[in-house]
Design a protein around this motif. Structure first.
Motif, mmCIF file in Angstrom:
data_model
loop_
_atom_site.group_PDB
_atom_site.id
_atom_site.type_symbol
_atom_site.label_atom_id
_atom_site.label_comp_id
_atom_site.label_asym_id
_atom_site.label_seq_id
_atom_site.Cartn_x
_atom_site.Cartn_y
_atom_site.Cartn_z
ATOM 1 N N VAL A 62 2.021 5.880 35.416
ATOM 2 C CA VAL A 62 1.857 5.134 34.266
ATOM 3 C C VAL A 62 0.748 5.947 33.432
ATOM 4 C CG1 VAL A 62 1.342 3.175 32.764
ATOM 5 C CG2 VAL A 62 2.412 2.944 35.118
ATOM 6 N N GLY A 63 1.059 6.813 32.778
ATOM 7 C CA GLY A 63 0.135 7.566 31.803
ATOM 8 C C GLY A 63 0.552 8.842 31.808
ATOM 9 N N GLY A 64 0.780 9.472 30.484
ATOM 10 C CA GLY A 64 1.116 11.102 30.476
ATOM 11 C C GLY A 64 0.304 11.895 30.262
ATOM 12 N N GLY A 65 -0.802 11.650 30.679
ATOM 13 C CA GLY A 65 -2.155 12.485 30.388
ATOM 14 C C GLY A 65 -2.148 13.511 31.448
ATOM 15 N N PRO A 66 -3.204 14.371 31.638
ATOM 16 C CA PRO A 66 -3.167 15.408 32.639
ATOM 17 C C PRO A 66 -3.379 14.694 34.004
ATOM 18 C CG PRO A 66 -4.779 16.008 30.915
ATOM 19 C CD PRO A 66 -4.183 14.802 30.657
ATOM 20 N N ALA A 67 -4.235 13.796 34.340
ATOM 21 C CA ALA A 67 -4.229 13.043 35.682
ATOM 22 C C ALA A 67 -2.756 12.427 35.986
ATOM 23 C CB ALA A 67 -5.151 11.979 35.651
ATOM 24 N N GLY A 68 -1.968 11.821 34.992
ATOM 25 C CA GLY A 68 -0.769 11.309 35.365
ATOM 26 C C GLY A 68 0.162 12.343 35.717
ATOM 27 N N LEU A 69 0.245 13.399 34.953
ATOM 28 C CA LEU A 69 1.246 14.428 35.003
ATOM 29 C C LEU A 69 0.985 15.170 36.453
ATOM 30 C CD1 LEU A 69 1.418 15.859 31.476
ATOM 31 C CD2 LEU A 69 3.166 14.460 32.592
ATOM 32 N N ALA A 129 2.186 -3.389 30.526
ATOM 33 C CA ALA A 129 1.744 -4.863 30.191
ATOM 34 C C ALA A 129 1.385 -5.658 31.194
ATOM 35 C CB ALA A 129 2.988 -5.697 29.496
ATOM 36 N N GLY A 130 1.125 -4.987 32.646
ATOM 37 C CA GLY A 130 0.487 -5.542 33.650
ATOM 38 C C GLY A 130 1.468 -5.535 34.911
ATOM 39 N N GLN A 162 5.601 -4.306 41.469
ATOM 40 C CA GLN A 162 6.724 -4.544 40.190
ATOM 41 C C GLN A 162 5.617 -4.395 39.028
ATOM 42 O OE1 GLN A 162 10.232 -6.954 40.743
ATOM 43 N NE2 GLN A 162 8.594 -8.454 41.502
ATOM 44 N N LEU A 163 5.948 -3.657 37.848
ATOM 45 C CA LEU A 163 5.115 -3.570 36.799
ATOM 46 C C LEU A 163 5.987 -3.968 35.533
ATOM 47 C CD1 LEU A 163 4.233 -1.252 38.833
ATOM 48 C CD2 LEU A 163 3.282 -0.217 36.928
ATOM 49 N N GLU A 199 -8.505 -5.948 31.500
ATOM 50 C CA GLU A 199 -8.460 -7.314 31.786
ATOM 51 C C GLU A 199 -7.307 -7.789 32.772
ATOM 52 O OE1 GLU A 199 -10.642 -9.380 31.388
ATOM 53 O OE2 GLU A 199 -11.716 -7.964 30.286
ATOM 54 N N PRO A 200 -6.004 -7.016 32.585
ATOM 55 C CA PRO A 200 -5.193 -7.328 33.857
ATOM 56 C C PRO A 200 -5.504 -6.768 35.001
ATOM 57 C CG PRO A 200 -4.061 -6.490 31.654
ATOM 58 C CD PRO A 200 -5.354 -6.372 31.333
#
Length: 416
Positions: free
Chosen positions: A7-14, A137-138, A148-149, A185-186
């Motif tokens: 989850v996340g398409g920045g440098p760390a996620g890629l 969303a959590g 499960q996301l 918070e999640p």
């Protein structure tokens, strides 16, 4: 085939996705934005600062209180490895005069295009599948040992599952590019220790604000060829040459960013922080005094300082802005002030304006492979972890390195 969600398409996620794919894991990458790498591309507008060429001990020291942990990330993916990785993507790099490393051509877009091409058509392993406009969303309760996301999409809620998860959701700076910090918070609700998100590499407001005259004429104008010195409450000293910029309410820019963590913490502890600006770091105090004391005749003080010392308009204006009249009128006091103009800060700018953020998932709540102890099979990487670094290539290098650690860690966990 084992599966993973990133989850996340920045440098760390890629980078995490790349490591998992190379290990033979089917990766689905989700991002809230229409395309990946939005903040990465923004960083490259003025020239993508990929990493820095300084020796590793100096490089690792840039990470402050977290230098030991980040140094472990950098062991296998430090500055040299970052340059080699870019070269494998067909992007040559060069070292600038400041020691910073840039891609030839200076832009982020060619590197990102080549990276996405490799992820979509890898030499080994399954292709990474991209799912855009999916807002995390959590986390739902695991089912049959699978994570499960929950996502919000244009077509309604979506529940996705995988054998492992890497979260690379960013911090809370530049929220318009996707880093909103809504994940805090999640994760806390699931028992994950998350430290408050704080602005890093940020500007500051000066005490009392600039006068309308100063802010109206000089907001956005740089203080060039200066040096700043800051002594924190614990006696630690920051001193460096460079430049920074006046804003409508205070200061920002590279020199300020370099010491922003110390300034931010001092403001939080004491309600304010004062640093001193040497307007003429290349000239000793006695020479400055000799020029200031030289008879100026009918010339204005600004013309005199410009003629004798080369002080430009913003530097002269700063003297009038922060010094008492009697100090400006006394050559000895004025000369001393030119070498150490005090600027008192009272608040960092909001985190949404900052280049990056500090705080995040506590590193003490994770194992060395960046798996969350309370959530087996869930790994975190990048700016959502509790570390920070100055600009200059340090942020990007550590984000890539942490993504690599988390991706390899997830692949190893799946193999076990």
């Amino acid at each position: 085939m084992k599966t993973a969600i990133v989850v996340g398409g920045g440098p760390a996620g890629l980078m995490a996705a790349e490591m998992l794919s190379e290990a033979g894991v089917q990766v689905d990458l989700y991002d809230t934005m229409p395309t990946v790498g939005r903040k990465f591309l923004l960083a490259g507008i003025g020239g993508l600062n990929l990493t820095h060429s300084e020796p590793m001990p100096d490089f690792a020291a840039r990470y402050g209180a977290r230098k030991a942990v980040v140094a472990a990330w950098l062991q296998d993916f430090g500055p040299d490895a970052t340059r080699a990785w870019a070269r494998r993507l067909g992007i040559a790099t060069f070292v600038g005069s400041s020691g910073r490393v840039f891609p030839v051509g200076m832009k982020a877009a060619p590197l990102l295009r080549a990276w996405l091409q490799r992820l979509r058509h890898p030499a080994q392993g399954p292709a990474v599948r991209f799912h855009m406009r999916h807002r995390w969303a959590g986390m739902a309760a695991p089912c049959d040992l699978r994570q499960q996301l929950e996502f919000e999409t244009q077509h309604g809620p979506l529940l996705a599952s995988a054998d492992a998860v890497v979260l690379a959701l960013g911090g809370a700076s530049w929220p318009q590019l996707g880093s909103t910090g809504v994940w805090v918070e999640p994760l806390r609700a699931r028992g994950v220790e998350v430290n408050p998100l704080l602005p890093a590499n940020c500007g500051f407001d000066v005490r009392g604000g600039w006068s309308p005259h100063f802010s109206g004429r000089f907001a956005g104008v740089p203080f060039k060829s200066v040096a700043i010195r800051f002594v924190a409450h614990d006696g630690s000293v920051f001193a460096r040459k460079g430049e920074f910029v006046a804003t409508a309410t205070g200061v920002e820019g590279s020199l300020v960013y370099a010491v922003s963590a110390q300034l931010r913490d001092e403001v939080a502890l004491r309600g304010g922080a004062t640093f001193h600006v040497d307007l003429l770091p290349g000239m000793d105090a006695q020479t400055v005094l000799a020029h200031v004391a030289y008879p100026r005749g009918s010339r204005s003080l600004g013309s005199h300082l410009k003629s004798r010392l080369g002080l430009d308009r913003i530097k002269s204006a700063l003297l009038h802005e922060v010094l008492e009249r009697e100090v400006v009128a006394d050559p000895r006091q004025l000369a001393a002030a030119i070498k150490a103009v005090p600027i008192t800060l009272v608040a960092p700018r909001p985190i949404a304006e900052a280049i990056s953020s500090a705080g995040g998932v506590a590193l003490e709540s994770m194992d060395p492979q960046l798996m969350v102890n309370r959530l087996p099979g869930v790994f975190c990487a990048g700016e959502m972890l509790d570390w920070e670094a100055p600009t200059g290539g340090y942020l990007l290098t550590a984000c890539l390195a942490s993504g690599r650690i988390a991706g390899l860690g997830a692949a190893s966990w799946l193999a076990r």
